[in-house]
Write an enzyme that holds these catalytic residues in place. Structure first.
Site, PDB file in Angstrom:
ATOM      1  N   ARG A  23       0.820  -1.211   0.000  1.00  0.00           N
ATOM      2  CA  ARG A  23       0.000   0.000   0.000  1.00  0.00           C
ATOM      3  C   ARG A  23       0.855   1.263   0.000  1.00  0.00           C
ATOM      4  O   ARG A  23       0.495   2.253  -0.634  1.00  0.00           O
ATOM      5  CB  ARG A  23      -0.959  -0.023   1.201  1.00  0.00           C
ATOM      6  CG  ARG A  23      -2.068   1.011   1.089  1.00  0.00           C
ATOM      7  CD  ARG A  23      -3.148   0.783   2.128  1.00  0.00           C
ATOM      8  NE  ARG A  23      -2.648   0.904   3.484  1.00  0.00           N
ATOM      9  CZ  ARG A  23      -3.354   0.594   4.571  1.00  0.00           C
ATOM     10  NH1 ARG A  23      -4.586   0.140   4.467  1.00  0.00           N
ATOM     11  NH2 ARG A  23      -2.828   0.737   5.777  1.00  0.00           N
TER      12      ARG A  23
ATOM     13  N   LYS B 289      -2.929   6.238   1.296  1.00  0.00           N
ATOM     14  CA  LYS B 289      -2.614   6.846   2.603  1.00  0.00           C
ATOM     15  C   LYS B 289      -1.570   7.944   2.434  1.00  0.00           C
ATOM     16  O   LYS B 289      -0.439   7.815   2.891  1.00  0.00           O
ATOM     17  CB  LYS B 289      -2.125   5.737   3.553  1.00  0.00           C
ATOM     18  CG  LYS B 289      -3.047   5.558   4.772  1.00  0.00           C
ATOM     19  CD  LYS B 289      -2.655   4.377   5.610  1.00  0.00           C
ATOM     20  CE  LYS B 289      -3.062   4.544   7.060  1.00  0.00           C
ATOM     21  NZ  LYS B 289      -4.494   4.432   7.306  1.00  0.00           N
TER      22      LYS B 289
ATOM     23  N   GLU C  80     -16.684   6.035   3.792  1.00  0.00           N
ATOM     24  CA  GLU C  80     -16.049   5.467   4.985  1.00  0.00           C
ATOM     25  C   GLU C  80     -15.961   6.524   6.071  1.00  0.00           C
ATOM     26  O   GLU C  80     -16.287   7.691   5.855  1.00  0.00           O
ATOM     27  CB  GLU C  80     -14.656   4.914   4.661  1.00  0.00           C
ATOM     28  CG  GLU C  80     -13.647   5.967   4.240  1.00  0.00           C
ATOM     29  CD  GLU C  80     -12.208   5.436   4.184  1.00  0.00           C
ATOM     30  OE1 GLU C  80     -11.859   4.531   4.961  1.00  0.00           O
ATOM     31  OE2 GLU C  80     -11.436   5.960   3.371  1.00  0.00           O
TER      32      GLU C  80
END
Ligand code: PLP
Length: 336
Positions: free
Chosen positions: A79, A182, A218
């Site tokens: 990620r 992120k 989310e």
């Protein structure tokens, strides 16, 4: 050193060292363990001006069998490279990432909480552009660090539910098209709604899709998961939802336990039909949500106290794998 592991919360504590690598002239150096928790950085570094930053969060557990295990670290390695690609930073090779985790955890072994305290070692990788640039361009130098800090058990008793708020006047600052990653820059804009939510008594804020405010995306820093009245695990399909390692694991676990799993669009109106709702992420695993407020509308879902039976079962099974109290059928634990 004298740490009261049972009193730890989720806060930074200085440890013995962090590990630091520099990428220059097209390659990463060998990395070094550094005790000073400061970085001497160029005033024109792209991290400071253009938000060329990405971070990760994972945990290392001292398990019941005494083994020291990182939980699915390869997911975080992949990620952070996705975040690097999205913001034109040098990628961190998976083997370098894993080696960095091992080295920094071993050097800080005295800070890994003992089994039975519920506390664990939080591992925070960070990738930033450290080369100077005045035009809006990618840097020619990057720094990758991993810092570690012990964190306490989030729930000292059982799981306890929280209230969530939806703001129709704040949208999430997620880049469209390539998926949410992120990147530090995405979080600066999340701080104000998060603070307003907190001040109003809502520990979490829930985002709807930015284009139409029709579908659930989310929570500010965690994924949305729900259980329908017939026991199906549902979670939103959206390009602006961060691909959560916890959500991925809970889906696999739910399927393993015989539950149906659906990743699909969730219209706002569907929320009130759910039997159980939670936020999920590495820090807490599952935070049950029993009330969602949007303007004048108050939606109550699930039990007033604790978690519903499905989420409780998922939480118990997931954490048992992390602590080595149950078999690990997915091979999630990686020994340090
Ligand atoms: C980190 C994060 C999550 C949770 O991801 P995990 O890999 O499960 O910790 C969810 N949403 C956002 C926006 C995040 O930053």
């Amino acid at each position: 050193m004298n740490i009261d592991w049972s009193k730890l919360g989720f806060a930074y504590m200085q440890t013995k060292s962090h590990i630091r690598y520099v990428w220059k002239d097209g390659k990463w150096d060998g990395g070094e363990l550094v005790s000073e928790p400061y970085l001497n950085i160029h005033i024109a570094a792209t991290a400071l001006h253009y938000g060329q930053t990405a971070f990760e969060g994972l945990k290392v557990f001292r398990r019941k069998d005494g083994k020291l295990c990182a939980f699915r670290p390869e997911m975080n390695a992949r990620r952070i490279s996705a975040s690097a690609r999205r913001s034109c930073m040098a990628e961190v090779p998976e083997d370098l990432f894993m080696d960095a985790v091992r080295r920094v955890v071993k050097d800080n072994i005295d800070y890994v909480p003992p089994y039975g305290t519920g506390a664990s070692l939080y591992v925070r990788p960070l990738l930033i552009g450290t080369g100077p640039q005045i035009g809006v361009n990618a840097a020619n130098e990057y720094t990758f660090i991993i810092l570690v800090t012990p964190v306490g058990a989030y729930y000292k008793g059982g799981l306890s539910p929280v209230r969530a708020i939806i703001f129709d006047d704040f949208d999430r600052a997620a880049p469209n098209g390539t998926g949410m990653v992120k990147m530090g820059g995405n979080y600066g804009a999340a701080l104000l709604p998060h603070k307003i939510a907190h001040d109003k008594g809502f520990p979490v804020d829930l985002y709807l899709d930015a284009a139409e405010h029709k579908y659930v995306d989310e929570f500010g820093t965690s994924n949305f998961i729900a259980i329908t009245k017939d026991g199906t695990y549902v979670t939103p399909k959206s390009h602006s939802v961060l691909p959560s390692v916890t959500n991925d694991g809970l889906q696999k676990l739910a399927a393993h336990l015989g539950m149906k799993v659906e990743v699909r669009k969730i219209p706002f109106e569907e929320i009130e039909t759910f039997a159980e709702i939670a936020a999920c992420g590495t820090a807490v695993v599952i935070t049950p949500v029993n009330e969602i407020v949007r303007g004048d509308k108050v939606i109550k879902v699930g039990p007033r106290e604790g978690a519903g039976p499905y989420l409780q079962k998922l939480y118990d099974n997931y954490t048992a794998i992390q602590w080595g109290e149950a078999a690990d059928p997915f091979g999630w634990s990686v020994e340090i």
